[in-house]
Design an enzyme around this catalytic site. Structure first.
Site, mmCIF file in Angstrom:
data_model
loop_
_atom_site.group_PDB
_atom_site.id
_atom_site.type_symbol
_atom_site.label_atom_id
_atom_site.label_comp_id
_atom_site.label_asym_id
_atom_site.label_seq_id
_atom_site.Cartn_x
_atom_site.Cartn_y
_atom_site.Cartn_z
ATOM 1 N N LYS A 1 0.835 -1.212 0.000
ATOM 2 C CA LYS A 1 0.000 0.000 0.000
ATOM 3 C C LYS A 1 0.862 1.251 0.000
ATOM 4 O O LYS A 1 0.668 2.156 -0.814
ATOM 5 C CB LYS A 1 -0.916 -0.011 1.232
ATOM 6 C CG LYS A 1 -1.565 1.336 1.509
ATOM 7 C CD LYS A 1 -2.499 1.298 2.699
ATOM 8 C CE LYS A 1 -1.859 1.518 4.046
ATOM 9 N NZ LYS A 1 -1.538 2.927 4.371
ATOM 10 N N ASN A 2 1.812 1.314 0.930
ATOM 11 C CA ASN A 2 2.544 2.562 1.113
ATOM 12 C C ASN A 2 3.605 2.814 0.033
ATOM 13 O O ASN A 2 4.215 3.874 0.000
ATOM 14 C CB ASN A 2 3.157 2.636 2.517
ATOM 15 C CG ASN A 2 2.078 2.815 3.567
ATOM 16 O OD1 ASN A 2 0.938 3.152 3.236
ATOM 17 N ND2 ASN A 2 2.417 2.569 4.823
ATOM 18 N N ARG B 1 -5.137 10.360 4.258
ATOM 19 C CA ARG B 1 -4.138 11.403 4.525
ATOM 20 C C ARG B 1 -3.064 11.473 3.446
ATOM 21 O O ARG B 1 -2.529 12.532 3.167
ATOM 22 C CB ARG B 1 -3.419 11.116 5.845
ATOM 23 C CG ARG B 1 -4.246 11.150 7.059
ATOM 24 C CD ARG B 1 -3.344 10.914 8.250
ATOM 25 N NE ARG B 1 -2.229 11.846 8.218
ATOM 26 C CZ ARG B 1 -2.276 13.080 8.672
ATOM 27 N NH1 ARG B 1 -3.368 13.534 9.213
ATOM 28 N NH2 ARG B 1 -1.223 13.867 8.590
ATOM 29 N N ASP C 1 4.104 0.298 12.156
ATOM 30 C CA ASP C 1 2.953 -0.371 11.537
ATOM 31 C C ASP C 1 2.834 -1.843 11.938
ATOM 32 O O ASP C 1 1.873 -2.510 11.556
ATOM 33 C CB ASP C 1 3.029 -0.253 10.001
ATOM 34 C CG ASP C 1 2.814 1.174 9.534
ATOM 35 O OD1 ASP C 1 2.320 1.999 10.328
ATOM 36 O OD2 ASP C 1 3.143 1.475 8.377
ATOM 37 N N ILE D 1 7.069 6.662 17.353
ATOM 38 C CA ILE D 1 6.767 7.393 16.108
ATOM 39 C C ILE D 1 5.477 8.218 16.222
ATOM 40 O O ILE D 1 5.451 9.393 15.880
ATOM 41 C CB ILE D 1 6.648 6.426 14.895
ATOM 42 C CG1 ILE D 1 7.895 5.532 14.789
ATOM 43 C CG2 ILE D 1 6.425 7.196 13.589
ATOM 44 C CD1 ILE D 1 9.193 6.233 14.458
#
Ligand code: EPU
Length: 417
Positions: A22-23, A92, A304, A326
């Protein structure tokens, strides 16, 4: 909204294929804004966030064709420089259009993303960096308005290594005049993947994957054909599932090099892990040992994976400490895990987890993607039935997670409600 029902107690066995990351997919699809012509992206995961990016790009005027996991995008005929609130609030990462739009159209109007359930998540470093490249930036009516006749290369120092901040500035700097140096840049594999795509488009980026990146601006870029790298967080989530259930899983189409910190910690819990070029075989232990973790930027332990690891520690033998460095509010899963019988105490950014012999199934819900995944994992080992509500968040980032888990032997199903 759909929910996922899990009956705990089955040990997972078999093979699972990992989807595209995804990222990595989100910034790479957005990088299509930087050139005219058709780009072809394969191994794009079918996720809600990917749908959101496609909506945003087509709102800007891009043409998009999807065939299974292949997405073709032509951003030749852009008609808008605005990312409206309704699209940005859904995802976002929409802020990533800021850099490319200013580079390409000389202006951008992008809704400010605002806070989210895991933290305040400001974008000040994206804006400061763009200003260093010569853009004028104003905040008006909840929007960032940025413009620059010609971006100019400069030195940019990030106070905090930010993943999307680094990506935004990379995509602005590739078409800037002169040389940009990004210092304290993020080093995640998704940054390297984006740099590879941009270089293939004709950019000149050196040092991606280290904390100093040098970008020599070029006058134009051309379209590319590439495949999205495997999702290291999805792979890590399945590795936790195997460890948690005393299972034996072969994880296919993954990149073991991206998972070193996760494998290191899982080995300490007692998991047996063997790697090959693009696969990982993981066998869970009879008894899970407790291990401390601290989330860090890459190559440290990823934030994550924190929620998923916490589930593992909830049923480990002994006490473990998890520090989240984080994001300031990434313990949303804790109250739900406690409802399932976990013994967790939070103090600031630290969670103390005392392993319990068994969790018990319950109706649960989370307002964050990884927290939702952790509740499914908890359901896999809980006694009885766990009902994970608001599946919306899971669908943002895990492709067909319930089907993949069912294929491995989990008693899991999605029901429409
Ligand atoms: N930060 C600032 N100012 C900025 C930008 C970031 O102070 O201008 C701070 C953040 O508040 C945070 C830290 O810097 O404390 C790191 O945040 P970062 O900017 O790296 O996060 P991000 O780019 O918004 C990406 C991933 C996240 C992942 C983080 C950290 C994407 C689309 N998102 O977010 O993924 O957790 O990096 O690795 O790449 C997820 O997939 O579930 C997810 C949340």
């Amino acid at each position: 909204m759909d929910k996922i029902i899990v009956e705990g107690g089955r040990s997972l066995k078999g093979e699972v294929k990992i989807s595209g990351a995804k990222n990595a997919a989100l910034p790479i699809l957005i990088s299509s804004l930087l050139a005219d012509g058709w780009n072809t992206y394969s191994n794009v995961p079918d996720l809600r966030d990917v749908q959101s990016v496609k909506h945003l790009l087509s709102h800007l005027g891009a043409r998009i064709e999807t065939d299974g996991n292949t997405v073709r995008i032509d951003s030749g005929g852009l008609i808008s420089h605005e990312a409206p609130y309704d699209l940005v609030r859904k995802m976002r990462a929409s802020i990533l259009v800021l850099g490319p739009l200013v580079a390409r159209l000389k202006k951008a109007r992008v809704s400010l993303p605002g806070g989210c359930s895991i933290g305040a998540r400001p974008i000040n470093l994206h804006l400061k960096g763009l200003a260093r490249l010569g853009a004028s930036i104003e905040l008006k009516h909840g929007y960032v308005e940025a413009s620059a006749d010609c971006l100019k290369g400069n030195e940019i120092y990030f106070d905090v290594a930010t993943v999307t901040g680094t990506e935004n500035l990379m995509m602005a700097a590739v078409l800037a005049k002169g040389i940009t140096v990004l210092r304290n840049a993020a080093c995640e594999p998704e940054i390297v993947a984006l740099a590879e795509v941009l270089n293939k488009m004709g950019a000149d980026i050196k040092g991606a994957g280290s904390s100093v990146m040098t970008i020599k601006g070029v006058s134009s870029l051309h379209p590319v054909s590439i495949s999205i790298i495997p999702d290291r967080i999805e792979a890590g989530t399945f590795m936790v599932a195997a460890t948690l259930t005393g299972g034996d899983i072969k994880i296919l189409d993954c990149e073991p090099d991206h998972l070193k910190s996760v494998m290191h910690k899982l080995r300490l819990t007692g998991a047996d892990i063997k790697t090959e070029t693009n696969s990982i075989r993981i066998t869970g232990p009879d008894e899970i040992k407790s291990v401390d973790i601290k989330t860090l930027t890459y190559p440290g332990f990823p934030t994550d994976m924190q929620a998923q690891f916490m589930v593992l520690m909830s049923v480990a033998r002994g006490l473990s400490i998890i520090s989240e460095t984080i994001f300031e509010n990434r313990f949303i899963h804790v109250s739900e895990l406690k409802r399932m019988g976990a013994d967790i105490t939070i103090s600031g950014n630290t969670a103390m987890i005392k392993g319990v012999p068994m969790l018990s199934g319950a109706p649960v819900m989370a307002t964050d993607l990884r927290a939702s995944a952790s509740l499914i994992l908890a359901g896999l080992v809980a006694r009885g039935k766990t009902e994970v509500n608001r599946v919306y968040h899971l669908d943002r980032g895990y492709e067909a997670i319930e089907k993949k888990l069912a294929h491995l032997g989990a008693a899991i199903k999605r029901v429409a409600s």
